[in-house]
Design a protein around this motif. Structure first.
Motif, mmCIF file in Angstrom:
data_model
loop_
_atom_site.group_PDB
_atom_site.id
_atom_site.type_symbol
_atom_site.label_atom_id
_atom_site.label_comp_id
_atom_site.label_asym_id
_atom_site.label_seq_id
_atom_site.Cartn_x
_atom_site.Cartn_y
_atom_site.Cartn_z
ATOM 1 N N THR A 32 -2.679 4.524 -1.593
ATOM 2 C CA THR A 32 -1.238 4.284 -1.587
ATOM 3 C C THR A 32 -0.509 5.255 -2.500
ATOM 4 O O THR A 32 0.570 5.769 -2.152
ATOM 5 N N HIS A 59 -1.428 8.264 -3.260
ATOM 6 C CA HIS A 59 -1.389 9.554 -2.574
ATOM 7 C C HIS A 59 -0.189 9.628 -1.634
ATOM 8 O O HIS A 59 0.418 10.687 -1.466
ATOM 9 N N ARG A 60 0.124 8.500 -1.002
ATOM 10 C CA ARG A 60 1.178 8.487 0.005
ATOM 11 C C ARG A 60 2.571 8.304 -0.581
ATOM 12 O O ARG A 60 3.556 8.706 0.041
ATOM 13 N N THR A 61 2.664 7.680 -1.744
ATOM 14 C CA THR A 61 3.989 7.250 -2.208
ATOM 15 C C THR A 61 4.426 7.795 -3.561
ATOM 16 O O THR A 61 5.625 7.790 -3.843
ATOM 17 N N ARG A 112 -0.524 13.497 -5.161
ATOM 18 C CA ARG A 112 -1.394 14.174 -4.204
ATOM 19 C C ARG A 112 -1.806 15.554 -4.718
ATOM 20 O O ARG A 112 -2.876 16.055 -4.380
ATOM 21 N N PHE A 165 -6.663 13.605 3.068
ATOM 22 C CA PHE A 165 -5.292 14.094 2.935
ATOM 23 C C PHE A 165 -5.185 15.596 3.175
ATOM 24 O O PHE A 165 -4.085 16.106 3.386
ATOM 25 N N SER A 205 -1.476 14.876 6.551
ATOM 26 C CA SER A 205 -0.581 14.721 5.406
ATOM 27 C C SER A 205 -0.458 13.264 4.969
ATOM 28 O O SER A 205 -0.179 12.980 3.797
ATOM 29 N N ASP A 206 -0.665 12.328 5.912
ATOM 30 C CA ASP A 206 -0.591 10.911 5.568
ATOM 31 C C ASP A 206 -1.980 10.301 5.386
ATOM 32 O O ASP A 206 -2.118 9.087 5.244
ATOM 33 N N GLY A 207 -3.012 11.132 5.417
ATOM 34 C CA GLY A 207 -4.381 10.646 5.228
ATOM 35 C C GLY A 207 -5.041 10.326 6.556
ATOM 36 O O GLY A 207 -4.523 9.509 7.323
ATOM 37 N N GLU A 245 -7.095 8.426 8.810
ATOM 38 C CA GLU A 245 -7.564 7.041 8.702
ATOM 39 C C GLU A 245 -9.064 6.919 8.954
ATOM 40 O O GLU A 245 -9.737 6.084 8.347
#
Length: 201
Positions: A84, A86-88, A93, A155, A159-161, A163
């Motif tokens: 999370t 990493h994303r926010t 990142r 990542f 860019s959003d990882g 899944e």
């Protein structure tokens, strides 16, 4: 200034970061930057420490939930929060916990992932009563290194990882820790179970 630093490292990377850029982004005089930080490394170190505190606070809040009944729930939360962030979280990142700058940014004696493993061991023992703390720290350090590498890979791929990579990372870490903590050859890095006392009829 730390918020400005986080934005800039995402835009230009650590190598591109300068105190002049930071002063411009933070809308302060360059002298104000040097009043608090001798160089950009010190700025990034302060940002990384703030990020680590935020990460541990997030874990403490999740660990306080009654939904967590097993040590794995805590490990799962640790991985989820890392993803999370990493994303926010701006700058995370790029910097993670400082390894892009210095592997010993958080502590001169231990590398950055070792410090994180120590903190995870602390919260897991406090919340779930795991007993063999030295063994737990060691296996968590291995797990943190593996998870860190795989999450970075996810990542890099998206860019959003990616899944698929993130799911494999969680499966790999869970299997490794289960074998080390709960397995028959683990040395029992397990919580002490309360002894049930028979009640008189």
């Amino acid at each position: 200034m730390l918020d400005a630093c986080a934005e800039l490292v995402d835009e230009v990377g650590y190598e591109g970061l300068t105190t002049t850029l930071l002063a411009e982004r933070a809308e302060v005089a360059i002298g104000s930057v040097y009043q608090f930080f001798p160089d950009k490394r010190a700025i990034v170190q302060a940002l990384t420490l703030r990020t680590m505190e935020s990460y541990l606070q997030r874990l403490d809040e999740r660990f306080a939930s009654d939904e967590m009944t097993h040590w794995w729930d805590g490990v799962d939360a640790g991985i989820d929060e890392y993803i999370t962030m990493h994303r926010t979280v701006p700058g995370f990142r790029t910097l993670h916990f400082g390894d892009v700058v210095d592997l010993h940014l958080l502590d001169e004696q231990r590398d950055n992932n070792g410090v994180i493993a120590d903190q995870l061991a602390r919260v897991l023992t406090e919340r779930f009563g795991l007993t063999d703390v030295p063994k737990l720290r060691f296996v968590l350090e291995i797990a943190v290194e593996a998870a860190d590498a795989l999450i970075k890979l996810a990542f890099r791929r998206r860019s959003d990882g990616d899944e698929r990579v993130l799911l494999e990372a969680k499966a790999l870490i869970r299997e490794y820790l289960h074998r080390q903590v709960d397995g028959p050859d683990s040395g029992r890095v397990a919580a002490e179970q309360p002894v049930e006392v028979a009640q008189p009829a």
